[in-house]
Design a protein around this motif. Structure first.
Motif, PDB file in Angstrom:
ATOM      1  N   ASP A  21      23.941  29.225   2.408  1.00  8.65           N
ATOM      2  CA  ASP A  21      23.565  30.262   2.070  1.00  8.65           C
ATOM      3  C   ASP A  21      22.385  30.823   2.375  1.00  8.65           C
ATOM      4  OD1 ASP A  21      22.594  32.117  -0.114  1.00  8.65           O
ATOM      5  OD2 ASP A  21      22.072  31.044  -1.746  1.00  8.65           O
ATOM      6  N   GLU A  22      22.224  31.971   3.533  1.00 11.07           N
ATOM      7  CA  GLU A  22      22.001  32.914   4.140  1.00 11.07           C
ATOM      8  C   GLU A  22      20.780  33.432   3.323  1.00 11.07           C
ATOM      9  OE1 GLU A  22      22.031  35.415   8.205  1.00 11.07           O
ATOM     10  OE2 GLU A  22      24.165  35.450   6.801  1.00 11.07           O
ATOM     11  N   LEU A  23      20.675  33.849   3.039  1.00 11.99           N
ATOM     12  CA  LEU A  23      19.992  33.984   1.853  1.00 11.99           C
ATOM     13  C   LEU A  23      19.043  33.114   1.516  1.00 11.99           C
ATOM     14  CD1 LEU A  23      22.019  36.865  -0.090  1.00 11.99           C
ATOM     15  CD2 LEU A  23      20.629  37.412   1.741  1.00 11.99           C
ATOM     16  N   THR A  24      19.119  32.566   0.927  1.00 13.25           N
ATOM     17  CA  THR A  24      18.150  31.462   0.316  1.00 13.25           C
ATOM     18  C   THR A  24      16.948  30.784   2.043  1.00 13.25           C
ATOM     19  OG1 THR A  24      19.652  30.649  -0.904  1.00 13.25           O
ATOM     20  CG2 THR A  24      17.779  29.249  -0.382  1.00 13.25           C
ATOM     21  N   PHE A  25      18.237  30.788   3.429  1.00  9.70           N
ATOM     22  CA  PHE A  25      17.895  30.123   4.360  1.00  9.70           C
ATOM     23  C   PHE A  25      16.514  31.011   4.358  1.00  9.70           C
ATOM     24  CE2 PHE A  25      17.721  30.831   9.117  1.00  9.70           C
ATOM     25  CZ  PHE A  25      17.485  29.590   9.470  1.00  9.70           C
ATOM     26  N   ILE A  58      11.283  23.434   3.201  1.00 12.13           N
ATOM     27  CA  ILE A  58      12.384  22.758   1.914  1.00 12.13           C
ATOM     28  C   ILE A  58      12.503  23.180   0.911  1.00 12.13           C
ATOM     29  CG2 ILE A  58      12.573  21.166   4.517  1.00 12.13           C
ATOM     30  CD1 ILE A  58      11.024  19.469   2.542  1.00 12.13           C
ATOM     31  N   HIS A  59      11.673  24.444   0.283  1.00 12.35           N
ATOM     32  CA  HIS A  59      10.774  24.120  -0.668  1.00 12.35           C
ATOM     33  C   HIS A  59      12.247  24.354  -1.335  1.00 12.35           C
ATOM     34  CE1 HIS A  59      10.946  29.010  -0.093  1.00 12.35           C
ATOM     35  NE2 HIS A  59      11.259  28.273  -1.388  1.00 12.35           N
ATOM     36  N   ASP A  60      13.546  25.554  -1.032  1.00 15.73           N
ATOM     37  CA  ASP A  60      14.264  25.287  -1.852  1.00 15.73           C
ATOM     38  C   ASP A  60      15.739  24.736  -1.251  1.00 15.73           C
ATOM     39  OD1 ASP A  60      13.877  27.244  -3.953  1.00 15.73           O
ATOM     40  OD2 ASP A  60      14.819  28.456  -2.433  1.00 15.73           O
ATOM     41  N   ILE A  61      15.049  23.267  -0.527  1.00 13.26           N
ATOM     42  CA  ILE A  61      16.585  22.298   0.057  1.00 13.26           C
ATOM     43  C   ILE A  61      17.154  21.966  -1.174  1.00 13.26           C
ATOM     44  CG2 ILE A  61      15.785  19.962   0.088  1.00 13.26           C
ATOM     45  CD1 ILE A  61      16.923  21.751   3.097  1.00 13.26           C
ATOM     46  N   GLY A  62      17.230  21.890  -2.012  1.00 16.38           N
ATOM     47  CA  GLY A  62      18.092  21.215  -3.323  1.00 16.38           C
ATOM     48  C   GLY A  62      19.054  21.800  -3.714  1.00 16.38           C
ATOM     49  N   LYS A  63      19.402  23.423  -3.150  1.00 15.57           N
ATOM     50  CA  LYS A  63      20.336  24.480  -3.618  1.00 15.57           C
ATOM     51  C   LYS A  63      21.913  23.672  -2.674  1.00 15.57           C
ATOM     52  CE  LYS A  63      17.919  28.987  -4.452  1.00 15.57           C
ATOM     53  NZ  LYS A  63      17.522  30.033  -4.566  1.00 15.57           N
ATOM     54  N   LEU A  64      21.442  22.400  -1.804  1.00 21.91           N
ATOM     55  CA  LEU A  64      22.242  21.882  -0.739  1.00 21.91           C
ATOM     56  C   LEU A  64      23.605  21.559  -2.302  1.00 21.91           C
ATOM     57  CD1 LEU A  64      20.781  20.949   2.469  1.00 21.91           C
ATOM     58  CD2 LEU A  64      22.288  22.753   2.394  1.00 21.91           C
ATOM     59  N   ALA A  68      27.926  26.149  -5.237  1.00 23.49           N
ATOM     60  CA  ALA A  68      28.106  27.330  -4.840  1.00 23.49           C
ATOM     61  C   ALA A  68      28.312  29.068  -5.477  1.00 23.49           C
ATOM     62  CB  ALA A  68      28.701  28.198  -3.572  1.00 23.49           C
ATOM     63  N   HIS A  69      29.353  28.291  -6.501  1.00 21.41           N
ATOM     64  CA  HIS A  69      29.492  29.522  -7.988  1.00 21.41           C
ATOM     65  C   HIS A  69      29.111  29.638  -8.797  1.00 21.41           C
ATOM     66  CE1 HIS A  69      30.896  25.871  -9.551  1.00 21.41           C
ATOM     67  NE2 HIS A  69      30.871  26.733 -11.042  1.00 21.41           N
ATOM     68  N   ILE A  70      27.465  28.912  -8.961  1.00 18.02           N
ATOM     69  CA  ILE A  70      26.660  28.725  -9.657  1.00 18.02           C
ATOM     70  C   ILE A  70      24.928  29.439  -9.027  1.00 18.02           C
ATOM     71  CG2 ILE A  70      24.742  27.231 -10.567  1.00 18.02           C
ATOM     72  CD1 ILE A  70      26.494  25.010 -11.102  1.00 18.02           C
ATOM     73  N   LEU A  71      25.090  29.490  -7.237  1.00 12.98           N
ATOM     74  CA  LEU A  71      23.510  30.318  -7.198  1.00 12.98           C
ATOM     75  C   LEU A  71      24.181  31.585  -6.752  1.00 12.98           C
ATOM     76  CD1 LEU A  71      23.355  27.428  -4.231  1.00 12.98           C
ATOM     77  CD2 LEU A  71      22.316  27.988  -5.726  1.00 12.98           C
TER      78      LEU A  71
END
Length: 79
Positions: A21-25, A58-64, A68-71
């Protein structure tokens, strides 16, 4: 844990995040820049700045681990 190992793990995690997820990165990168700017304003120690840098990256690292369909879900997020 040595700082070299910690940095390597951080690079690996951030690479994984950018691939998924490039936007989250990019969001994590911008948050880090803002957090470090604020840390400098507060005249924090170098160690404190490193901790803030690591945490903000790493505050959003849990998104890993979120599918993807949820994000990327469109529509109303509240039900």
């Amino acid at each position: 844990m040595s700082s070299t190992v910690k940095n390597m793990e951080l690079c690996f995690l951030m690479h994984q995040l950018s691939e998924k997820d490039e936007l989250t990165f990019l969001h994590s990168y911008r948050v880090t820049k803002i957090a470090l700017s604020f840390a400098s304003f507060l005249k924090l120690t170098d160690q404190q700045k490193r901790e803030i840098q690591f945490g903000s990256l790493i505050h959003d690292i849990g998104k890993l681990y979120v599918p993807a369909h949820i994000l990327t879900k469109k529509g109303n997020y509240r039900k």
